[in-house]
Each structure stands twice: as C-alpha cells, then as structure tokens.
Design a protein around this motif. Structure first.
Motif, short mmCIF file in Angstrom:
data_model
loop_
_atom_site.label_atom_id
_atom_site.label_comp_id
_atom_site.label_asym_id
_atom_site.label_seq_id
_atom_site.Cartn_x
_atom_site.Cartn_y
_atom_site.Cartn_z
N MET A 1 0.81 -1.22 0.00
CA MET A 1 0.00 0.00 0.00
C MET A 1 0.84 1.27 0.00
O MET A 1 0.33 2.35 -0.26
N ALA A 2 2.12 1.16 0.30
CA ALA A 2 2.98 2.33 0.43
C ALA A 2 3.00 3.20 -0.83
O ALA A 2 2.89 4.43 -0.72
N PRO A 3 3.15 2.64 -2.03
CA PRO A 3 3.13 3.50 -3.23
C PRO A 3 1.81 4.25 -3.41
O PRO A 3 1.81 5.42 -3.81
N SER A 4 0.70 3.59 -3.11
CA SER A 4 -0.61 4.25 -3.24
C SER A 4 -0.75 5.39 -2.25
O SER A 4 -1.25 6.47 -2.59
N ILE A 5 -0.32 5.17 -1.03
CA ILE A 5 -0.37 6.22 -0.01
C ILE A 5 0.53 7.38 -0.41
O ILE A 5 0.15 8.54 -0.28
N SER A 6 1.70 7.06 -0.92
CA SER A 6 2.63 8.11 -1.36
C SER A 6 2.04 8.93 -2.50
O SER A 6 2.13 10.16 -2.50
N ARG A 7 1.44 8.26 -3.48
CA ARG A 7 0.81 8.99 -4.59
C ARG A 7 -0.32 9.87 -4.10
O ARG A 7 -0.48 11.01 -4.55
N PHE A 8 -1.12 9.37 -3.16
CA PHE A 8 -2.22 10.15 -2.59
C PHE A 8 -1.69 11.41 -1.89
O PHE A 8 -2.21 12.51 -2.10
N LEU A 9 -0.65 11.25 -1.08
CA LEU A 9 -0.09 12.40 -0.37
C LEU A 9 0.55 13.39 -1.34
O LEU A 9 0.45 14.61 -1.14
N HIS A 10 1.18 12.89 -2.39
CA HIS A 10 1.77 13.78 -3.39
C HIS A 10 0.68 14.55 -4.14
O HIS A 10 0.85 15.74 -4.44
N SER A 11 -0.44 13.90 -4.42
CA SER A 11 -1.52 14.60 -5.12
C SER A 11 -2.13 15.68 -4.23
O SER A 11 -2.47 16.76 -4.71
N ILE A 12 -2.23 15.40 -2.93
CA ILE A 12 -2.72 16.44 -2.00
C ILE A 12 -1.74 17.61 -1.95
O ILE A 12 -2.14 18.77 -2.00
N ALA A 13 -0.44 17.30 -1.88
CA ALA A 13 0.57 18.36 -1.85
C ALA A 13 0.55 19.18 -3.14
O ALA A 13 0.67 20.41 -3.10
N ASP A 14 0.39 18.52 -4.28
CA ASP A 14 0.31 19.24 -5.56
C ASP A 14 -0.93 20.13 -5.62
O ASP A 14 -0.88 21.25 -6.12
N THR A 15 -2.05 19.63 -5.10
CA THR A 15 -3.28 20.42 -5.08
C THR A 15 -3.12 21.66 -4.21
O THR A 15 -3.50 22.77 -4.61
N ILE A 16 -2.53 21.49 -3.04
CA ILE A 16 -2.31 22.63 -2.14
C ILE A 16 -1.33 23.61 -2.78
O ILE A 16 -1.51 24.82 -2.70
N ASN A 17 -0.33 23.07 -3.46
CA ASN A 17 0.67 23.93 -4.09
C ASN A 17 0.09 24.72 -5.26
O ASN A 17 0.54 25.82 -5.55
N SER A 18 -0.93 24.18 -5.93
CA SER A 18 -1.50 24.86 -7.08
C SER A 18 -2.50 25.96 -6.69
O SER A 18 -2.92 26.73 -7.54
N ILE A 19 -2.88 26.02 -5.43
CA ILE A 19 -3.81 27.07 -4.98
C ILE A 19 -3.07 28.40 -4.94
O ILE A 19 -2.01 28.51 -4.34
N SER A 20 -3.63 29.37 -5.61
CA SER A 20 -3.00 30.71 -5.60
C SER A 20 -3.96 31.69 -4.94
O SER A 20 -5.16 31.68 -5.17
N PHE A 21 -3.41 32.51 -4.11
CA PHE A 21 -4.21 33.47 -3.34
C PHE A 21 -4.16 34.83 -3.97
O PHE A 21 -3.28 35.34 -4.45
#
Length: 64
Positions: free
Chosen positions: A44-64
């Motif tokens: 499950m480690a690769p799936s968890i890692s991909r999930f966390l990376h996608s969350i980080a990318d989503t947060i990073n793409s938010i512009s204020f």
C-alpha cells in the motif's frame, strides 16, 4: 523527497506536542509509530505516497 521529509518532521512535532500535552500516552504513540513503519513496507505504500503527493500538488496549485 523534500515533501516526505517535511511531512515526517511535521508529524514528529505533532507527536511530541501530543505526548507533552498528555493527549496521548507513550504506549499508543509507539503503537502508532510502529503501525506507520510497517505500513510503509507493504504494497500500500506507493498508493499512499501517490495520494499524499496529489494532495501536496493540489495545495501547491492554490493561488491566493
């Protein structure tokens, strides 16, 4: 690598605060850390890692 290291550091700080504040005792904290350690070695480690990376990318793409 930098994202995962930051997450580990953040979770370590939260764990220390919870231990010091008495919200969590040492026994359950050790069990939680061991669970995370052994979960990282499963399939499950690769799936968890991909999930966390996608969350980080989503947060990073938010512009204020």
């Amino acid at each position: 690598m930098a994202i995962s290291l930051s997450v580990v550091l953040l979770l370590a700080i939260i764990l220390v605060v919870l231990l010091r504040g008495g919200s969590i005792k040492a026994g359950p904290a050790i069990v939680a850390m061991l669970f995370g350690f052994f979960l990282a070695s499963t399939g499950m480690a690769p799936s968890i890692s991909r999930f966390l990376h996608s969350i980080a990318d989503t947060i990073n793409s938010i512009s204020f």
